[in-house]
Design an enzyme around this catalytic site. Structure first.
Site, PDB file in Angstrom:
ATOM      1  N   ASP A 117       0.889  -1.145   0.000  1.00  0.00           N
ATOM      2  CA  ASP A 117       0.000   0.000   0.000  1.00  0.00           C
ATOM      3  C   ASP A 117       0.937   1.206   0.000  1.00  0.00           C
ATOM      4  O   ASP A 117       1.572   1.511   1.015  1.00  0.00           O
ATOM      5  CB  ASP A 117      -0.851  -0.037   1.276  1.00  0.00           C
ATOM      6  CG  ASP A 117      -1.801   1.131   1.328  1.00  0.00           C
ATOM      7  OD1 ASP A 117      -1.628   2.067   0.532  1.00  0.00           O
ATOM      8  OD2 ASP A 117      -2.716   1.104   2.165  1.00  0.00           O
ATOM      9  N   HIS A 118       1.067   1.864  -1.156  1.00  0.00           N
ATOM     10  CA  HIS A 118       2.079   2.912  -1.282  1.00  0.00           C
ATOM     11  C   HIS A 118       1.843   4.085  -0.325  1.00  0.00           C
ATOM     12  O   HIS A 118       2.728   4.865  -0.059  1.00  0.00           O
ATOM     13  CB  HIS A 118       2.135   3.427  -2.724  1.00  0.00           C
ATOM     14  CG  HIS A 118       0.829   3.976  -3.162  1.00  0.00           C
ATOM     15  ND1 HIS A 118      -0.159   3.193  -3.696  1.00  0.00           N
ATOM     16  CD2 HIS A 118       0.312   5.206  -3.076  1.00  0.00           C
ATOM     17  CE1 HIS A 118      -1.207   3.940  -3.942  1.00  0.00           C
ATOM     18  NE2 HIS A 118      -0.958   5.155  -3.586  1.00  0.00           N
ATOM     19  N   HIS A 165      -5.852   2.267   2.673  1.00  0.00           N
ATOM     20  CA  HIS A 165      -5.163   3.461   3.185  1.00  0.00           C
ATOM     21  C   HIS A 165      -5.707   3.891   4.554  1.00  0.00           C
ATOM     22  O   HIS A 165      -4.971   4.107   5.491  1.00  0.00           O
ATOM     23  CB  HIS A 165      -5.350   4.652   2.248  1.00  0.00           C
ATOM     24  CG  HIS A 165      -4.842   4.434   0.854  1.00  0.00           C
ATOM     25  ND1 HIS A 165      -3.842   3.555   0.554  1.00  0.00           N
ATOM     26  CD2 HIS A 165      -5.199   5.002  -0.316  1.00  0.00           C
ATOM     27  CE1 HIS A 165      -3.607   3.600  -0.754  1.00  0.00           C
ATOM     28  NE2 HIS A 165      -4.419   4.472  -1.305  1.00  0.00           N
TER      29      HIS A 165
HETATM   30  N1  LIG Z   1      -2.926   4.892 -10.648  1.00  0.00           N
HETATM   31  C1  LIG Z   1      -2.696   5.011  -9.358  1.00  0.00           C
HETATM   32  O1  LIG Z   1      -2.412   6.082  -8.831  1.00  0.00           O
HETATM   33  C2  LIG Z   1      -2.770   3.803  -8.470  1.00  0.00           C
HETATM   34  C3  LIG Z   1      -2.547   3.970  -7.119  1.00  0.00           C
HETATM   35  C4  LIG Z   1      -2.540   2.841  -6.306  1.00  0.00           C
HETATM   36  C5  LIG Z   1      -2.767   1.603  -6.830  1.00  0.00           C
HETATM   37  N2  LIG Z   1      -3.028   1.482  -8.154  1.00  0.00           N
HETATM   38  C6  LIG Z   1      -3.254   0.140  -8.648  1.00  0.00           C
HETATM   39  O2  LIG Z   1      -2.271  -0.140  -9.619  1.00  0.00           O
HETATM   40  C7  LIG Z   1      -2.824  -0.972 -10.617  1.00  0.00           C
HETATM   41  C8  LIG Z   1      -2.623  -0.323 -11.989  1.00  0.00           C
HETATM   42  O3  LIG Z   1      -3.309   0.885 -12.028  1.00  0.00           O
HETATM   43  P1  LIG Z   1      -3.113   1.953 -13.186  1.00  0.00           P
HETATM   44  O4  LIG Z   1      -3.920   3.113 -12.764  1.00  0.00           O
HETATM   45  O5  LIG Z   1      -1.682   2.149 -13.487  1.00  0.00           O
HETATM   46  O6  LIG Z   1      -3.825   1.214 -14.408  1.00  0.00           O
HETATM   47  P2  LIG Z   1      -3.804   1.626 -15.973  1.00  0.00           P
HETATM   48  O7  LIG Z   1      -3.415   3.042 -16.157  1.00  0.00           O
HETATM   49  O8  LIG Z   1      -5.095   1.158 -16.538  1.00  0.00           O
HETATM   50  O9  LIG Z   1      -2.625   0.739 -16.588  1.00  0.00           O
HETATM   51  C9  LIG Z   1      -2.811  -0.587 -16.976  1.00  0.00           C
HETATM   52  C10 LIG Z   1      -1.521  -1.144 -17.520  1.00  0.00           C
HETATM   53  O10 LIG Z   1      -1.737  -2.508 -17.846  1.00  0.00           O
HETATM   54  C11 LIG Z   1      -1.437  -2.716 -19.224  1.00  0.00           C
HETATM   55  N3  LIG Z   1      -2.388  -3.689 -19.769  1.00  0.00           N
HETATM   56  C12 LIG Z   1      -3.739  -3.653 -19.701  1.00  0.00           C
HETATM   57  N4  LIG Z   1      -4.259  -4.760 -20.251  1.00  0.00           N
HETATM   58  C13 LIG Z   1      -3.211  -5.532 -20.648  1.00  0.00           C
HETATM   59  C14 LIG Z   1      -3.084  -6.808 -21.236  1.00  0.00           C
HETATM   60  N5  LIG Z   1      -4.163  -7.564 -21.551  1.00  0.00           N
HETATM   61  N6  LIG Z   1      -1.857  -7.283 -21.513  1.00  0.00           N
HETATM   62  C15 LIG Z   1      -0.744  -6.550 -21.237  1.00  0.00           C
HETATM   63  N7  LIG Z   1      -0.791  -5.325 -20.639  1.00  0.00           N
HETATM   64  C16 LIG Z   1      -2.013  -4.828 -20.343  1.00  0.00           C
HETATM   65  C17 LIG Z   1      -1.582  -1.377 -19.904  1.00  0.00           C
HETATM   66  O11 LIG Z   1      -0.750  -1.404 -21.034  1.00  0.00           O
HETATM   67  P3  LIG Z   1      -1.105  -0.628 -22.414  1.00  0.00           P
HETATM   68  O12 LIG Z   1      -1.219   0.792 -22.024  1.00  0.00           O
HETATM   69  O13 LIG Z   1       0.049  -0.909 -23.286  1.00  0.00           O
HETATM   70  O14 LIG Z   1      -2.391  -1.238 -22.857  1.00  0.00           O
HETATM   71  C18 LIG Z   1      -1.060  -0.455 -18.815  1.00  0.00           C
HETATM   72  O15 LIG Z   1       0.356  -0.475 -18.826  1.00  0.00           O
HETATM   73  C19 LIG Z   1      -4.299  -1.183 -10.258  1.00  0.00           C
HETATM   74  O16 LIG Z   1      -4.390  -2.358  -9.510  1.00  0.00           O
HETATM   75  C20 LIG Z   1      -4.584  -0.009  -9.367  1.00  0.00           C
HETATM   76  O17 LIG Z   1      -5.559  -0.308  -8.431  1.00  0.00           O
HETATM   77  C21 LIG Z   1      -3.034   2.547  -9.004  1.00  0.00           C
END
Ligand SMILES: NC(=O)c1ccc[n+]([C@@H]2O[C@H](COP(=O)([O-])OP(=O)(O)OC[C@H]3O[C@@H](n4cnc5c(N)ncnc54)[C@H](OP(=O)(O)O)[C@@H]3O)[C@@H](O)[C@H]2O)c1
Length: 334
Positions: free
Chosen positions: A202-203, A265
């Site tokens: 949990d960052h 969090h």
């Molecule tokens: N964003 C935040 O601030 C945050 C904070 C805490 C935790 N999280 C957690 O971190 C995780 C990721 O969140 P995110 O916001 O970064 O998500 P996101 O922006 O939707 O990124 C998804 C990533 O997965 C890749 N991807 C999706 N489908 C794929 C597939 N079938 N095969 C290969 N690659 C695939 C996408 O690549 P392409 O772009 O190349 O499709 C992209 O790199 C989630 O569990 C979220 O709950 C996020």
């Protein structure tokens, strides 16, 4: 190491505490979802900072793994943009030069076995051994939660968990959707990884304000004796964000704010605010004290939820004059 340095006034002495230098072995980090929001806003700028602060070893590699087609060079361009936009410190061409040559990219699909075979080939090619000859691989799962089980199964099938490489697994929250799905994920992980290899993170806990709670409570002689029910009437925890849901509507529709913020969090902060002093600062001691707090919390029944909670739904709004989403009250109980 502590040096006693004489004070010129002769009245007192002070201590200069030199930070311990940690010897970091060569490693390779594979970021599943290396092009996503979390990677661009947080992970990659943080890794860049570690490089500028000279906290990375000479030999390391960071491999972005995601679905879009890109070359290593294209990936470096994407990461540079992310670092320039989201890094907190000033951008330096010289540091970028040092950092960027450690970046690689593998294009693939999380559900496709061939992509993992390709990843395995690139790991063999790129990963550098430690002094003991092992290859340390960190899998950082920055991916939408519904991919987790598919990734564990395929890593295991392609023998990328144990054996050839010495691996660690880092999993971003949310970990499962509820208790049963979290237990199912744990069961799946334990088939391929030992618990010592797994980091569920949990960052929020890395934020300085959160880290300081323990020191503020237990090492501050003004607050330590007062921080108890005799002197504190109640505690309110507010999560104030300057961000809206941004481009994460799809994720939010699936997870919702309770899963995204409250059960991780906020519960972590609650436990840091309410726990008894741990007997040491090791993770296990802190975790044990947190668990004691959670065990004392009464469950909420329907009547309690109706009386004391107000759920909402996001809609259009503004933050700092920019169009954003706001939470509009939707009524009690969803
Ligand atoms: N964003 C935040 O601030 C945050 C904070 C805490 C935790 N999280 C957690 O971190 C995780 C990721 O969140 P995110 O916001 O970064 O998500 P996101 O922006 O939707 O990124 C998804 C990533 O997965 C890749 N991807 C999706 N489908 C794929 C597939 N079938 N095969 C290969 N690659 C695939 C996408 O690549 P392409 O772009 O190349 O499709 C992209 O790199 C989630 O569990 C979220 O709950 C996020």
């Amino acid at each position: 190491m502590v040096d006693n340095i004489p004070d010129n006034s002769g009245a007192s002495t002070f201590c200069k505490i030199v930070p311990e230098k940690i010897n970091i072995e060569p490693f390779t980090m594979v970021i599943f979802g290396g092009t996503g929001d979390l990677s661009q806003r947080k992970l990659l700028p943080t890794l860049y900072h570690l490089c500028t602060d000279q906290n990375l070893p000479g030999d390391y590699a960071i491999i972005g793994f995601a679905s879009s087609k890109r070359s290593d060079e294209d990936y470096r361009t994407l990461v540079r943009k992310a670092v320039e936009e989201f890094s907190e410190g000033p951008f330096s061409d010289a540091c970028w030069e040092r950092f960027s040559r450690h970046l690689y990219y593998v294009s693939g699909n999380f559900d496709d076995i061939e992509s993992y075979k390709n990843l395995s080939r690139r790991l063999e090619e790129i990963a550098r051994p430690t002094a003991k000859g092992s290859k340390e691989i960190i899998y950082y799962l920055a991916v939408p939660p519904h991919f987790l089980s598919s990734i564990f199964e395929r890593l295991s099938y392609c023998e990328l968990c144990r054996g050839t490489f010495d691996t660690r697994l880092i999993i971003e929250k949310p970990f499962g959707r509820d208790r049963d799905s979290a237990a199912a994920l744990n069961a799946l992980i334990s088939k391929s990884f030992d618990e010592r290899q797994v980091y569920r993170i949990d960052h929020y806990l890395g934020k300085e304000t959160v880290q300081n709670i323990l020191f503020f409570r237990f090492a501050n002689s003004i607050f330590e004796p007062l921080w108890n029910r005799r002197y504190i009437d109640h505690v309110q925890i507010t999560v104030a964000e300057s961000l809206g849901i941004e481009n994460r509507a799809r994720f939010y529709e699936e997870a919702g704010v309770i899963r995204d913020i409250v059960q991780n969090h906020m519960m972590q902060i609650l436990s840091l605010v309410a726990m008894e002093p741990p007997i040491g600062l090791e993770a296990e001691y802190i975790r044990n004290e947190k668990v004691k707090v959670y065990k004392t919390i009464r469950g909420m029944d329907d009547e309690y939820i109706d009386r004391f909670t107000v759920p909402g739904q996001y809609g259009n709004g503004k933050i700092s004059q920019r169009a954003k989403y706001k939470v509009v009250q939707k009524g009690h109980k969803t």
